[in-house]
Design a protein around this motif. Structure first.
Motif, short mmCIF file in Angstrom:
data_model
loop_
_atom_site.label_atom_id
_atom_site.label_comp_id
_atom_site.label_asym_id
_atom_site.label_seq_id
_atom_site.Cartn_x
_atom_site.Cartn_y
_atom_site.Cartn_z
N ARG A 55 0.87 -1.19 0.00
CA ARG A 55 0.00 0.00 0.00
C ARG A 55 0.90 1.23 0.00
O ARG A 55 1.54 1.54 1.00
CB ARG A 55 -0.92 0.00 1.22
CG ARG A 55 -1.88 -1.17 1.23
CD ARG A 55 -2.79 -1.15 2.43
NE ARG A 55 -3.58 -2.37 2.47
CZ ARG A 55 -4.25 -2.79 3.52
NH1 ARG A 55 -4.23 -2.08 4.64
NH2 ARG A 55 -4.94 -3.91 3.48
N PRO A 56 0.96 1.96 -1.12
CA PRO A 56 1.86 3.12 -1.22
C PRO A 56 1.27 4.36 -0.53
O PRO A 56 0.11 4.38 -0.12
CB PRO A 56 1.97 3.34 -2.72
CG PRO A 56 0.66 2.84 -3.26
CD PRO A 56 0.27 1.69 -2.37
N THR A 57 2.09 5.40 -0.44
CA THR A 57 1.63 6.68 0.11
C THR A 57 0.33 7.09 -0.57
O THR A 57 0.17 6.93 -1.79
CB THR A 57 2.70 7.77 -0.12
OG1 THR A 57 3.89 7.38 0.55
CG2 THR A 57 2.25 9.12 0.40
N ALA A 58 -0.60 7.59 0.21
CA ALA A 58 -1.93 8.07 -0.22
C ALA A 58 -2.91 6.95 -0.53
O ALA A 58 -4.03 7.22 -0.93
CB ALA A 58 -1.83 9.05 -1.38
N ASN A 59 -2.54 5.69 -0.28
CA ASN A 59 -3.47 4.58 -0.49
C ASN A 59 -4.47 4.54 0.65
O ASN A 59 -4.12 4.67 1.82
CB ASN A 59 -2.69 3.26 -0.54
CG ASN A 59 -3.62 2.06 -0.63
OD1 ASN A 59 -4.04 1.53 0.39
ND2 ASN A 59 -3.92 1.65 -1.83
N PHE A 60 -5.74 4.36 0.31
CA PHE A 60 -6.81 4.18 1.29
C PHE A 60 -7.39 2.80 1.09
O PHE A 60 -7.69 2.40 -0.04
CB PHE A 60 -7.89 5.24 1.10
CG PHE A 60 -9.07 5.06 2.02
CD1 PHE A 60 -8.97 5.37 3.37
CD2 PHE A 60 -10.27 4.56 1.55
CE1 PHE A 60 -10.05 5.20 4.23
CE2 PHE A 60 -11.35 4.39 2.40
CZ PHE A 60 -11.25 4.70 3.74
N ALA A 61 -7.55 2.05 2.16
CA ALA A 61 -8.13 0.71 2.08
C ALA A 61 -9.13 0.52 3.21
O ALA A 61 -8.90 0.97 4.33
CB ALA A 61 -7.03 -0.35 2.17
#
Length: 128
Positions: A55-61
């Motif tokens: 999950r990279p920077t700015a990823n929302f899960a």
């Protein structure tokens, strides 16, 4: 850092830091949770130690509780991530041992205690 704990809404917000190229304990989420990656990348590993998700920077899960057991950690730099746990005032996740057995748990009340402890003033240590 615990940002908020709302028992009535069954909601917790926290900021976690995952050290670069390190992994935390093997665990399984019981509560629903969401993450937002503020810095770096969050790496997830299965029970065999295989990298399964980045999950990279700015990823929302958003994930439902009850998913597969996993470990996670930072990428090549420290990862800072916002976590939200919701839907229960019971267990949020279980800590698992080497054989997948439950060896501990983190519950809503643990986060309440952490929030209280971090808001209490620190007494200075005076030498002498």
């Amino acid at each position: 850092h615990i940002l908020s704990v709302d028992r009535e809404a069954k909601n917790i917000d926290a900021i976690f830091k995952f050290a670069a190229n390190e992994r935390i304990f093997f665990h399984k989420h019981i509560a629903d949770y969401s993450t937002f990656i503020i810095q770096g990348e969050l790496r997830l590993y299965d029970d065999k130690g295989t990298l399964t998700e980045v999950r990279p920077t700015a990823n929302f899960a958003q994930k439902a509780g009850g998913g597969a057991p996993h470990s996670e950690g930072g990428g090549d730099q420290d990862c800072i991530a916002w976590f939200n746990f919701s839907g229960t005032v019971g267990k949020l996740y279980e800590v698992l041992g080497e054989k997948g057995e439950v060896v501990g748990a983190f519950a809503f009340s643990d986060f309440e205690a952490l929030l209280k402890a971090q808001s209490e003033p620190v007494q200075p240590i005076i030498p002498g």
